[in-house]
Enzyme design. Structure first.
Site, PDB file in Angstrom:
ATOM      1  N   GLU A   1      11.514  15.936  14.916  1.00  0.00           N
ATOM      2  CA  GLU A   1      11.702  15.814  13.462  1.00  0.00           C
ATOM      3  C   GLU A   1      10.733  16.771  12.760  1.00  0.00           C
ATOM      4  O   GLU A   1       9.544  16.800  13.071  1.00  0.00           O
ATOM      5  CB  GLU A   1      11.425  14.378  13.007  1.00  0.00           C
ATOM      6  CG  GLU A   1      11.718  14.205  11.525  1.00  0.00           C
ATOM      7  CD  GLU A   1      11.522  12.770  11.029  1.00  0.00           C
ATOM      8  OE1 GLU A   1      10.487  12.166  11.344  1.00  0.00           O
ATOM      9  OE2 GLU A   1      12.421  12.293  10.306  1.00  0.00           O
TER      10      GLU A   1
ATOM     11  N   SER B   1       6.486   7.694  10.051  1.00  0.00           N
ATOM     12  CA  SER B   1       6.747   8.384  11.318  1.00  0.00           C
ATOM     13  C   SER B   1       6.891   7.395  12.476  1.00  0.00           C
ATOM     14  O   SER B   1       6.353   6.282  12.451  1.00  0.00           O
ATOM     15  CB  SER B   1       5.598   9.341  11.629  1.00  0.00           C
ATOM     16  OG  SER B   1       4.438   8.599  11.947  1.00  0.00           O
TER      17      SER B   1
ATOM     18  N   GLY C   1       4.732   4.117  13.393  1.00  0.00           N
ATOM     19  CA  GLY C   1       5.557   2.908  13.533  1.00  0.00           C
ATOM     20  C   GLY C   1       5.311   2.206  14.865  1.00  0.00           C
ATOM     21  O   GLY C   1       5.289   0.981  14.947  1.00  0.00           O
TER      22      GLY C   1
ATOM     23  N   CYS D   1      14.398  10.977   5.621  1.00  0.00           N
ATOM     24  CA  CYS D   1      14.665  10.530   6.994  1.00  0.00           C
ATOM     25  C   CYS D   1      16.109  10.842   7.346  1.00  0.00           C
ATOM     26  O   CYS D   1      16.452  10.999   8.505  1.00  0.00           O
ATOM     27  CB  CYS D   1      14.484   9.033   7.141  1.00  0.00           C
ATOM     28  SG  CYS D   1      13.011   8.422   6.426  1.00  0.00           S
TER      29      CYS D   1
ATOM     30  N   LYS E   1       0.866  -1.185   0.000  1.00  0.00           N
ATOM     31  CA  LYS E   1       0.000   0.000   0.000  1.00  0.00           C
ATOM     32  C   LYS E   1       0.898   1.228   0.000  1.00  0.00           C
ATOM     33  O   LYS E   1       1.522   1.566   0.995  1.00  0.00           O
ATOM     34  CB  LYS E   1      -0.899   0.024   1.236  1.00  0.00           C
ATOM     35  CG  LYS E   1      -1.971   1.094   1.113  1.00  0.00           C
ATOM     36  CD  LYS E   1      -2.540   1.553   2.436  1.00  0.00           C
ATOM     37  CE  LYS E   1      -1.759   2.674   3.066  1.00  0.00           C
ATOM     38  NZ  LYS E   1      -1.643   3.918   2.285  1.00  0.00           N
TER      39      LYS E   1
ATOM     40  N   GLU F   1      11.254   1.541   9.703  1.00  0.00           N
ATOM     41  CA  GLU F   1      12.212   2.622   9.456  1.00  0.00           C
ATOM     42  C   GLU F   1      11.472   3.915   9.745  1.00  0.00           C
ATOM     43  O   GLU F   1      10.527   4.255   9.026  1.00  0.00           O
ATOM     44  CB  GLU F   1      12.663   2.627   7.981  1.00  0.00           C
ATOM     45  CG  GLU F   1      13.472   1.429   7.562  1.00  0.00           C
ATOM     46  CD  GLU F   1      14.815   1.340   8.247  1.00  0.00           C
ATOM     47  OE1 GLU F   1      15.238   2.328   8.894  1.00  0.00           O
ATOM     48  OE2 GLU F   1      15.430   0.270   8.142  1.00  0.00           O
TER      49      GLU F   1
END
Ligand code: UN1
Length: 496
Positions: free
Chosen positions: A386, A230, A234, A285, A176, A251
């Site tokens: 972030e 994110s 995650g 990232c 997806k 990740e």
């Protein structure tokens, strides 16, 4: 011209969602441009995709790995033949400069060639037995159906980091893609379609996360979920997988630092910082988000950086001279603008940028100026969170030890870098900065596909993508003991 409508790919067929609904994909550099309509899929569509993947797994796992490799080799050739077309499509849906989308497609090509070669390796071990007339070995076995939830910042590269190692190991796949960038994965599937990959081995379902992601994670037949995005999402993926003891490969965020020592080649460090912070509009990232400078050079270097950043050409990534594209969507732009306000309120000094770009063609897209804050302190949100946009925060240090302490003062641990001519400091930093990726005299971005990719702390869950490390994610070890003594032998008991 009528708007193209793109379908899901399930069991070797392009099919519509059972919802009968679609969603729009627009160009973030010009929202008047509608790229296409994509299927707004349902959990029912996901179930059908998993049905197909589960059925195809029965024979794909037995398809010889070198033959799987041959298919991947052909796929790499096909991607290469369409590199320019796929790159242009990617810039249109994602915004980054055309030179960078060529890099993204190239990364998918590199990964595909690399994993094609692994079809003739996938090495295990043989090892002596403690018993006579007995043979011991390890082999890799696939897991089964893999679910992939992939991000918009590397719309073809990251899906390929997951798909290619999974396929070469003998797994089947349901993917997806992010709603902002489904076309790049449709292109990847179009390339696959021509090669004779058996039906059901790869499946694509488009649509917004939420219920679709839940369906991709919770189905009992899915053995592993690989997610890039994110840390917040995650964490949810990780808990949902843990409840069913599924594997997950995550990740997530980064807050990557570039250290500039007093003896650094400042011109080189400048090019590195500009590329690391503003490449991909800071939406990597691995982007350089923090820059720490020795106090003796911080003023000079900050001025050099602000001067050059203010000259970066921002615009539609399809124009060759454009160096930085827009943010991917309104919400990403809003996040960037809100962090700029936070930075000002926290008392950081705005050295350049800080505004949304407006006027003329800028009004149609999500453009923001390359932004740099100086005097950023470790207590500030600018330092800790972030942002995923073109915002660089600069701090300063006295000693090398302090630089390392500051570099590690983050919840994340993806990438880091040091600019210095002192080999002793370079080696100490290589050892002491706690990240999954580290660069010496190079920016924090630019990982190559044959080295492990991933990070420490809140960036990941211990796995690595790319390289042979990815094979460890998409296969499980089986230890095999073959006793050819013709008698019962009991390990640890009668091994005389
Ligand atoms: C990412 O930002 O999620 O190392 C991937 C790099 C690229 C990949 C980045 N090769 O910057």
């Amino acid at each position: 011209m009528s708007t193209p409508v793109f379908k899901n790919y399930i069991n070797g067929q392009w099919v519509e969602s059972e919802s009968g609904q679609t969603f729009e994909n627009r160009n973030p550099a010009n929202t008047d441009e509608l790229i296409g309509l994509f299927q707004k899929s349902t959990p029912g569509d996901v179930k059908r995709a998993i049905d197909a993947a589960a059925e195809a797994y029965k024979s794909w796992r037995l398809y010889p790995a070198p033959k799987r490799g041959e298919l991947l080799y052909k796929l790499a050739e096909e991607l290469l033949a369409h590199k320019e077309e796929y790159s242009r499509d990617m810039t249109r849906e994602m915004g980054k400069a055309i030179s960078e989308t060529r890099g993204d497609v190239q990364e998918a090509i590199d990964m595909t060639y690399y994993m094609a070669g692994e079809g003739r390796r996938l090495y295990g071990m043989t090892t002596p037995s403690e018993l006579p007339n007995k043979f011991n070995m390890t082999v890799r076995q696939p897991l089964g159906v893999c679910s992939f939830i992939t991000p918009w910042n590397f719309p073809m590269a990251i899906p390929s980091w997951k798909m290619m190692p999974a396929l070469i190991c003998g797994n089947t796949v349901v993917i997806k893609p992010a709603t902002d960038t489904p076309l790049s994965v449709v292109n990847l599937f179009k390339a696959c379609e021509k090669l004779g990959i058996p039906k059901g081995v790869i499946n694509l379902v488009t649509g917004p996360g939420g219920p679709l992601s839940d369906a991709l994670i919770t189905d009992d037949r899915v053995r592993i979920v690989s997610f890039t995005g994110s840390t917040e999402i995650g964490r949810k993926v990780s808990s949902a997988c843990a409840a069913k003891f599924k594997h997950s490969c995550l990740e997530m965020g980064g807050k990557n630092v570039q250290i500039v020592m007093e003896d650094a080649d400042l011109d080189l460090a400048l090019e590195g910082a500009l590329w690391g912070a503003f490449g991909t509009t800071g939406q990597r990232c691995t982007a350089t988000s923090r820059l720490i400078c020795h106090k003796s050079v911080v003023d000079k270097f900050s001025k050099m950086l602000a001067d050059r950043a203010s000259k970066i050409k921002v615009g539609n990534g399809l124009e060759d001279s454009v160096q930085m594209g827009p943010c991917v969507n309104q919400s990403q732009l809003d996040t960037v603008l809100s962090y700029i306000e936070i930075g000002k309120k926290e008392g950081a000094e705005l050295l350049t940028g800080g505004k949304r770009l407006t006027g003329g063609a800028y009004d149609k897209g999500f453009f923001v100026q390359p932004t740099i804050f100086g005097g950023v302190k470790q207590s500030m949100r600018l330092w800790r969170e972030e942002i995923f946009g073109p915002v660089l925060s600069i701090g300063s240090f006295d000693t090398f030890e302090q630089a390392v302490e500051m570099a590690n003062d983050t919840n994340y641990g993806l990438s880091g870098s040091i600019y210095t001519r002192d080999i002793n400091k370079a080696y100490a930093a290589m050892r002491d900065v706690y990240t999954g990726i580290f660069y010496v005299n190079a920016p924090t971005i630019g990982a190559e596909t044959h080295l492990p990719f991933g990070g420490t702390k809140d960036t990941g869950n211990g796995h690595r993508e790319a390289a042979t490390a990815a094979l460890d994610v998409y296969s499980e070890w089986k230890s095999i003991y073959v006793d050819f003594s013709g008698r019962i032998q009991r390990a640890q008991i009668d091994n005389q």
